[in-house]
Design a protein around this motif. Structure first.
Motif, short mmCIF file in Angstrom:
data_model
loop_
_atom_site.label_atom_id
_atom_site.label_comp_id
_atom_site.label_asym_id
_atom_site.label_seq_id
_atom_site.Cartn_x
_atom_site.Cartn_y
_atom_site.Cartn_z
N PRO B 425 0.84 -1.21 0.00
CA PRO B 425 0.00 0.00 0.00
C PRO B 425 0.87 1.25 0.00
O PRO B 425 1.85 1.33 0.73
CB PRO B 425 -0.78 -0.12 1.31
N LYS B 426 0.52 2.20 -0.85
CA LYS B 426 1.28 3.45 -0.93
C LYS B 426 0.32 4.63 -0.80
O LYS B 426 -0.77 4.62 -1.39
CB LYS B 426 2.03 3.54 -2.27
N MET B 427 0.74 5.64 -0.04
CA MET B 427 -0.10 6.83 0.17
C MET B 427 -0.50 7.46 -1.15
O MET B 427 -1.62 7.92 -1.33
CB MET B 427 0.67 7.87 1.00
N LEU B 428 0.45 7.49 -2.10
CA LEU B 428 0.21 8.17 -3.38
C LEU B 428 -1.04 7.66 -4.10
O LEU B 428 -1.66 8.39 -4.87
CB LEU B 428 1.42 7.97 -4.30
N ILE B 429 -1.38 6.41 -3.88
CA ILE B 429 -2.54 5.86 -4.56
C ILE B 429 -3.61 5.48 -3.54
O ILE B 429 -4.30 4.47 -3.67
CB ILE B 429 -2.19 4.66 -5.46
N GLY B 430 -3.70 6.29 -2.51
CA GLY B 430 -4.77 6.12 -1.52
C GLY B 430 -4.62 4.85 -0.71
O GLY B 430 -5.58 4.20 -0.34
N ASN B 431 -3.35 4.52 -0.42
CA ASN B 431 -3.07 3.36 0.44
C ASN B 431 -3.62 2.03 -0.09
O ASN B 431 -3.99 1.16 0.69
CB ASN B 431 -3.60 3.61 1.84
N THR B 432 -3.71 1.90 -1.40
CA THR B 432 -4.17 0.64 -1.95
C THR B 432 -3.00 -0.09 -2.60
O THR B 432 -1.91 0.47 -2.74
CB THR B 432 -5.26 0.84 -3.01
#
Lengths: 365, 569
Positions: B425-432
């Motif tokens: 999960p990455k913040m840049l893509i909304g933690n998905t």
């Protein structure tokens, strides 16, 4: 003009709808706990989730056959087909959040890379003991299904069993064969890599470059200097059949079909040291959320019953000794005359990348 | 995501313009900069500090240096030869009055529907060791060397004719923008055909030719199939080596470094070209344009000569395609010996390909991906070009160069970068998590087609007449209305052409697809590779041709729908 714009807008919407549906499906496969799989759990202790299986062995109808057989045995599987090297690279890249549950079909060398990268989880199936000795991973991460031999083939009108080379080393050491054999130049593929490994590992030397003595590198140089480069898009068997390059690498599993297509039956050589025997294996992916189903699937696919059926259907040579009886006679006969070359796959997996790089940069012309 | 982008573009309110810019910035950072920087970091700094080992390895390899040199030689040669042939084709089809121009055009368009290994094998059927032309020569001159067709000249020959796709699409669009009255005026003042071509026609083609020349340079550097098949040991190029290295964990540093060298040299050329673009004033003077009327060649000898050249080129283009179609009905042995025998004709391979209903699903998957991704990338490129056209500051410079990042890495490594970056999960893509979703492949297709699309869309944007936009504004049109009603119709032909090319490029992709495709949605490229791979026991040679013919048909249909009907109306 407006029509075209409308058409574009329509396609976008359609595209979004369809991909959105796909997205939903993904959610389902990614979170099987919440889907239909839970429902029968109440009265049935066996969990049966859909398995995602990576393989390079699904061509020629093998994939369809397996899906059908698995379904009859109560498994729901999706195959992700990819070339062996590509499947390995994909599994390694995905290791922090794996998509796959099981991987089968790749050879020992690739499984060793996977093991080194922590992609596999240890699981020893009940049938492990039935597999021919030396084919399984001694550490218990992967276990053998199907044997393939990498052979040196020759055109039967150009050579007889007596005049043909006796080993790969004859190709470059005997001037008679210079310019008559295809050198393993397409090193992006697995088979040429194994040919190279089969020669280099004879010159193992921990102090040498990439674990190989200078003598070994000299041999490999001769192999490339005196051979004819393989050409992308050409089928080597066509050149063997036409006599253009009557000597070169053939893979045991494809021999029958090629003979039918080109009308020439290649002779094969049995060197004293043996031939690189690659074994298609099966293993479970580290981090799968469906461990239980994956284990049952491994038990099923490697069983002598399934492997025997598979061997009869696809003319292959099973690694499971109890399944050998069901293999076709011609296949059994071929393998009875072949000896497996002793190869240490862990060592090969550790070094093959460097070997290929050195050959590409310094040895090939 | 794309839909919101278009919707926000539609609003005239300043706030939504900001949202749009924000979205573009987010896209660039999230999908172009972050994952690719990640790849470079992993490769070059994996053990904590940067090492020059990769550079040394390359410098000490004769073969690598020679291949690199050959790639540049090829790229530069193609910039000259393809431009000559390409301009000739466009003049024959769209400028001069040539009998049978419509049929000729069909022949010249054949490069749009096939490429790569299959295209080269088509040429081998004609000029290869057992090819028809070679047999003819060998019969005429008994001492003729049948292995004549290899090395630099063979590669250059095939690629010169194979790489004119962009010319016949984009240059034809450009030539139709020529003002007929200017041509007439020049004629009345006694200008010769050649003088008019040089002084009136060519200047109008210049912006497009600049864009195409950069692409040619890149195509030359990226050449794979032709040098691999025809180059022999004496003319090897660098991209096959990059492909091999990028698939091997141990050699990824070399692959990345080599791709960086090629990408940077393209960027240098691009910067020079952008200078030219800025200095040049290519906009046609005439405000009331009239449609070009095809020019008769007055000199009789000249006329015959041009007709002869036109039909000779037609034969060069059409014969390889015809042979591929014919040989797709034969078997491996006929194909490898290039011999036709009526007794060996068969429909079996076609039957095998369409034997089950399941065989159709990959076509649907690939068509949807190709349609979705090529539309998305065109929408993105249009928006970006609009911004680049409107503003000129350090941010737009940054935007322009960021959008070219995919040229700096081989597609395998772009795929690996996306997986490694977005499998957690990455913040840049909304933690998905993106890995394992259908979006992964879609995004990757969009990403790798951005540079080409941007080059072509931007080129047509910069040949726009600013007065049209001003006039619309003065009449009170809102920005999106102006864009849709005034600007888009003018750039639409080129945009649609880009769309069709991207579509066809995505349709059978393997290199990128294999890493990213979703287990439930197997695309066509995977199916084709699977059934034609060296390990398969089916008649892989014949199946390769069968699939090529199917792809040709799909591509031709797409081209017709997106492009063909329009150009007629």
């Amino acid at each position: 003009m407006r029509k075209i714009l409308n058409l574009i807008l329509l396609t976008i919407t359609l595209g979004l709808i369809v991909t959105a549906c796909g997205g939903n499906n993904t959610a389902n496969t990614a979170k099987p706990e919440s889907s239909a799989a839970d429902e029968p759990a109440a009265n049935e202790p066996v969990k049966n989730e859909k398995l995602i299986i990576y393989t390079n062995a699904n061509s020629d109808g093998r994939g369809e056959w397996l899906i059908e057989q698995a379904k009859a045995a109560g498994f729901e599987i999706e195959l992700v087909g990819a070339g062996g090297a590509d499947a390995t690279a994909r599994l390694i890249a995905e290791k922090s959040n794996p998509v796959a549950d099981v991987v089968f079909g790749l050879n020992n060398m690739l499984y060793e890379s996977l093991k080194k990268e922590n992609v596999l989880v240890k699981y020893v199936p009940a049938w492990a003991g039935e597999v021919e000795e030396g084919l399984n991973d001694p550490e218990g991460y992967y276990h053998g299904l199907v044997k393939q031999a990498i052979l040196l083939g020759y055109n039967p009108t150009s050579y007889t069993a007596e005049t043909a080379p006796k080993d790969w080393t004859d190709l470059y050491n005997n001037p008679e064969f210079h310019g008559k054999y295809e050198a393993p130049t397409l090193l992006g593929q697995v088979t040429p890599r194994l040919v190279v490994a089969g020669i280099l590992t004879r010159y193992r030397d921990e102090k040498g470059e990439y674990g190989i003595s200078q003598a070994g590198w000299d041999e490999i140089k001769k192999l490339y200097d005196n051979g004819v480069g393989a050409i992308e898009g050409e089928d080597f068997y066509a050149n063997l059949a036409s006599g253009k390059t009557p000597l070169g690498t053939v893979v045991s599993g494809t021999l029958d079909a090629k003979e039918e297509q080109y009308g020439v039956k290649a002779g094969t050589v049995s060197p004293e040291v043996g031939v690189p025997m690659i074994v298609e294996q099966a293993a479970i992916i580290n981090g799968t959320k469906k461990m239980e189903t994956a284990e049952r699937f491994i038990e099923w696919i490697g069983s002598s019953e399934v492997q025997g059926k598979f061997a009869a259907q696809f003319n292959s040579m099973p690694a499971n000794t109890k399944a050998v009886a069901q293999a076709n006679d011609a296949v059994r006969e071929l393998y009875s005359s072949l000896k497996a070359q002793a190869l240490e796959w862990g060592f090969i997996a550790d070094h093959i990348g460097d070997w290929v790089e050195k050959i590409e940069l310094q040895i090939m012309k | 995501m794309k839909a919101t982008k278009i919707r926000t573009a539609g609003s005239p309110v300043n706030g939504s313009a900001f949202i749009l810019y924000g979205l573009i910035a987010w896209f660039v950072i999230t999908f172009l900069i972050y994952p690719n920087i990640n790849v470079y970091y992993e490769i070059f700094f994996s053990d904590g500090n940067f090492s020059f080992e990769a550079v040394n390895k390359l410098l000490s390899s004769d073969r690598a240096m020679r291949s690199l040199y050959n790639s540049f030689i090829l790229a530069i040669s193609l910039m000259v030869t393809v431009n000559i042939v390409g301009v000739a084709l466009v003049l024959i089809v769209d400028y001069f009055d040539i009998k049978g121009a419509k049929i000729l055009r069909l022949g010249y368009f054949t490069t749009l529907i096939y490429s790569g290994v299959v295209l080269v094998s088509g040429y081998k059927f004609v000029y290869g060791e057992s090819g028809y032309m070679t047999k003819l020569f060998a019969n005429l001159f008994p001492s003729f060397d049948t292995t004549w067709f290899h090395g630099y000249w063979a590669v250059l020959f095939v690629m010169t004719f194979a790489c004119t796709s962009n010319h016949v699409l984009f240059l034809s669009n450009a030539i139709r923008k020529i003002d007929f009255q200017t041509v007439e005026a020049a004629k009345n003042m006694g200008g010769s055909t050649f003088y008019i071509l040089w002084r009136v026609v060519l200047p109008v083609l210049k912006p497009t030719m600049f864009a195409l020349t950069i692409l040619l340079f890149l195509t030359g550097l990226a050449a794979t199939s032709a040098p691999l098949i025809l180059g022999g040991t004496e003319f090897q190029t660098i991209t096959p080596m990059i492909l091999t290295f990028s698939k091997s964990l141990a050699s990824r540093d070399l692959a990345a470094l080599l791709a960086l060298i090629l990408g940077l040299s393209t960027l240098v050329l691009l910067t020079i070209m952008i200078r030219f673009e800025k200095n040049g004033n290519f906009i046609s003077v005439s405000k009331v344009k009239s449609v070009l009327v095809k020019q008769k060649i007055n000199s009789k000898i000249g006329n015959i000569a041009v007709h002869l050249i036109a039909y000779f080129l037609f034969l060069i283009y059409i014969i390889p395609v015809l042979l591929i179609v014919i040989f797709s009905f034969t078997d491996a042995q006929s194909i490898s010996t290039a011999t036709l025998n009526i007794s060996r004709f068969t429909f079996d391979n076609y039957i095998q390909v369409f034997s089950s209903m399941a065989a159709f699903k990959p076509y649907l998957v690939s068509i949807l991906y190709a349609a979705g991704a090529s539309i998305a990338v065109v929408a993105l490129a249009l928006t970006a070009s609009r911004i680049l056209h409107k503003y000129k500051n350090k941010w737009t410079n940054f935007l322009e160069y960021s959008l070219l990042i995919p040229w700096m890495l081989p597609s395998t490594l772009i795929a690996i970068g996306l997986i490694v970056t977005y499998s957690t999960p990455k913040m840049l893509i909304g933690n998905t998590v993106l890995v394992g979703t259908v979006w992964m492949l879609f995004l990757a297709y969009v990403i790798i087609h951005i540079p080409f699309t941007l080059r072509m869309v931007k080129a047509s944007f910069f040949s726009l007449d600013n007065n049209l936009e001003d006039a619309a504004k003065n009449l009170g049109a809102k920005p999106f209305y102006t864009f849709r009603k005034v600007l888009l119709p003018i750039i639409l032909p080129s945009t649609l052409a880009v769309l069709a090319l991207n579509f066809n490029g995505i349709l059978a992709d393997y290199d990128l697809t294999v890493f990213l495709y979703h287990p439930l949605y197997q695309p066509l490229g995977i199916v084709i590779k699977n059934s034609t791979d060296a390990q398969a026991v089916a008649d892989t040679k014949a199946l390769t041709l069968v699939y090529s013919v199917i792809l040709m048909i799909i591509s031709a249909v797409i081209l017709y729908f997106v492009y063909g009907r329009k150009s007629k109306s």
